[in-house]
Design a protein around this motif. Structure first.
Motif, mmCIF file in Angstrom:
data_model
loop_
_atom_site.group_PDB
_atom_site.id
_atom_site.type_symbol
_atom_site.label_atom_id
_atom_site.label_comp_id
_atom_site.label_asym_id
_atom_site.label_seq_id
_atom_site.Cartn_x
_atom_site.Cartn_y
_atom_site.Cartn_z
ATOM 1 N N LEU A 30 0.822 -1.197 0.000
ATOM 2 C CA LEU A 30 0.000 0.000 0.000
ATOM 3 C C LEU A 30 0.863 1.257 0.000
ATOM 4 C CD1 LEU A 30 -2.801 -0.729 2.632
ATOM 5 C CD2 LEU A 30 -3.143 -0.359 0.188
ATOM 6 N N SER A 31 0.225 2.361 -0.313
ATOM 7 C CA SER A 31 0.842 3.661 -0.137
ATOM 8 C C SER A 31 0.410 4.206 1.220
ATOM 9 C CB SER A 31 0.380 4.605 -1.251
ATOM 10 O OG SER A 31 0.595 5.944 -0.878
ATOM 11 N N SER A 32 1.294 4.961 1.873
ATOM 12 C CA SER A 32 0.911 5.570 3.143
ATOM 13 C C SER A 32 -0.128 6.664 2.937
ATOM 14 C CB SER A 32 2.135 6.138 3.858
ATOM 15 O OG SER A 32 2.732 7.161 3.092
ATOM 16 N N SER A 33 -0.521 6.909 1.696
ATOM 17 C CA SER A 33 -1.558 7.907 1.430
ATOM 18 C C SER A 33 -2.870 7.546 2.108
ATOM 19 C CB SER A 33 -1.779 8.060 -0.081
ATOM 20 O OG SER A 33 -2.254 6.849 -0.649
ATOM 21 N N VAL A 34 -3.089 6.248 2.365
ATOM 22 C CA VAL A 34 -4.328 5.843 3.060
ATOM 23 C C VAL A 34 -4.332 6.402 4.477
ATOM 24 C CG1 VAL A 34 -4.665 3.758 1.666
ATOM 25 C CG2 VAL A 34 -3.332 3.624 3.781
ATOM 26 N N ILE A 35 -3.154 6.492 5.086
ATOM 27 C CA ILE A 35 -3.060 7.047 6.436
ATOM 28 C C ILE A 35 -3.379 8.533 6.403
ATOM 29 C CG2 ILE A 35 -1.510 7.482 8.374
ATOM 30 C CD1 ILE A 35 0.028 4.960 7.597
ATOM 31 N N ALA A 36 -2.757 9.258 5.473
ATOM 32 C CA ALA A 36 -2.992 10.696 5.373
ATOM 33 C C ALA A 36 -4.452 11.000 5.090
ATOM 34 C CB ALA A 36 -2.104 11.282 4.275
ATOM 35 N N ARG A 37 -5.081 10.212 4.236
ATOM 36 C CA ARG A 37 -6.482 10.467 3.898
ATOM 37 C C ARG A 37 -7.387 10.221 5.102
ATOM 38 N NH1 ARG A 37 -8.995 10.565 -1.079
ATOM 39 N NH2 ARG A 37 -6.921 11.284 -1.724
ATOM 40 N N ALA A 38 -7.143 9.135 5.821
ATOM 41 C CA ALA A 38 -7.952 8.836 7.000
ATOM 42 C C ALA A 38 -7.809 9.948 8.038
ATOM 43 C CB ALA A 38 -7.542 7.502 7.598
ATOM 44 N N VAL A 39 -6.584 10.409 8.255
ATOM 45 C CA VAL A 39 -6.346 11.490 9.214
ATOM 46 C C VAL A 39 -7.078 12.757 8.780
ATOM 47 C CG1 VAL A 39 -4.592 13.043 10.162
ATOM 48 C CG2 VAL A 39 -4.138 10.586 10.037
ATOM 49 N N SER A 40 -7.031 13.067 7.493
ATOM 50 C CA SER A 40 -7.683 14.283 6.991
ATOM 51 C C SER A 40 -9.197 14.218 7.147
ATOM 52 C CB SER A 40 -7.324 14.508 5.517
ATOM 53 O OG SER A 40 -7.957 13.543 4.679
#
Length: 332
Positions: A30-40
């Motif tokens: 996965l990309s860590s972009s899933v973390i950033a999106r969830a946080v946002s």
């Protein structure tokens, strides 16, 4: 960003006030972009630390070319100037860039909740997590449904289970078994397989096993040997062996070592010390010692087994704490 967009689409159908995102790993799939999106989106995130990528750019606190533990501070000048990657020097540069992105815009630096799978890995990683981080300990489940004690004192072979790569130390075990005149069986594959099989034709290399074949390998073992040179994060093989009443011989510089009580359920030897491992293998010629170690390993494991239910209960406690924290922050 496709993974992040897919996650947001899923979250649209969920009650976000009762939702948490649990990321078990993203570095390979996965990309860590899933973390950033969830946080946002304001959804609480918890990350399981199955490796050391949260702190170390190569994920292992290990110098792969030199085959030794790296004690440099991640991202320090000494770290930046060290060729530690298992691939080329240029790959280290790519890892450094990825680490910087994940820690900033990737959202990892904004995560508050982390799950550690061992006390050993928790101690190593804690200094590198965000200052506000909460570190939870949740034991991984072990596949050991059958509660049967192995009569390991009547067995001969010593067993290695794992990837046949330098950081796992299979060459340490192969050489020690030769010097001790012990039978050795290697379960697993990896880049060292061909060299080891050619250099040590007296040992058996059986590839990856599963199901009944793996159960038979454990059942025929005198002891399991874990000669890892790197830190590891847990050591499921040790727990799987204990669940079957098989003692473990383990290097003392790795996470699985914290599961060993010297002379009670197994033996420890110095990290990378072939002579030390030889001494352990020779000690285990004593049938009464092997039997005693195996019985203690078995009894100790089953006093508090690492079941799937125990694992899930631990995760649910983490999720409940996260939701309580979110509710309290919204009410403040």
């Amino acid at each position: 960003m496709a993974a992040a967009d897919a996650l947001e689409e899923i979250l649209r159908s969920k009650n976000r006030s009762r939702t948490v995102i649990h990321v078990h790993g993203w570095t390979k799939a996965l990309s860590s972009s899933v973390i950033a999106r969830a946080v946002s989106l304001g959804v609480p995130v918890v990350v399981t630390l199955h490796d050391y990528f949260a702190a170390c750019p190569n994920g292992g606190f290990f110098e792969y070319p030199a085959a030794r533990v790296c004690e440099r501070k991640p991202l320090s000048r000494a770290c930046l100037g060290t060729h530690c990657d298992a691939r080329a020097r240029t790959h280290k540069v790519w890892r450094l860039m990825r680490h910087a992105v994940q820690s900033s815009v990737g959202g990892l630096g904004q995560v508050r909740h982390f799950v550690a799978v061992s006390d050993f890995s928790a101690r190593l990683l804690a200094p590198y997590l965000p200052k506000s981080a909460r570190l939870h300990r949740v034991d991984n489940p072990v596949d050991a449904a059958s509660k049967t004690l192995t009569r390991c004192a009547s067995n001969e072979p010593f067993l290695f289970i794992g990837r046949l790569s330098a950081e796992k130390g299979p060459h340490i075990f192969a050489e020690a078994a030769r010097r001790a005149g012990s039978r050795a069986v290697f379960v697993g594959e990896g880049e060292m397989l061909g060299r080891l099989a050619e250099r040590y034709p007296e040992h058996r290399f059986v590839g990856w096993l599963s199901g009944n074949a793996l159960e038979a390998a454990y059942g025929s073992a005198r002891a399991v040997v874990v000669p890892s040179l790197w830190y590891e994060t847990l050591g499921l093989v040790v727990l799987e062996a204990f669940a079957r009443g098989v003692p473990v011989v383990c290097s003392d510089g790795t996470a699985p070592a914290e599961l060993i009580v010297q002379g009670r359920n197994g033996l420890l030897f110095g990290n990378g010390n072939v002579d030390g491992l030889v001494d352990c293998l020779l000690r285990l010629r004593d049938d009464s010692l092997v039997s005693s170690l195996g019985r203690e390993a078995f009894d100790g494991y089953w006093r508090n087994p690492h079941t799937l239910t125990r694992h899930c209960d631990g995760l649910e406690q983490v999720y409940a704490a996260m939701l309580d924290e979110r509710e309290a922050s919204l009410a403040a």
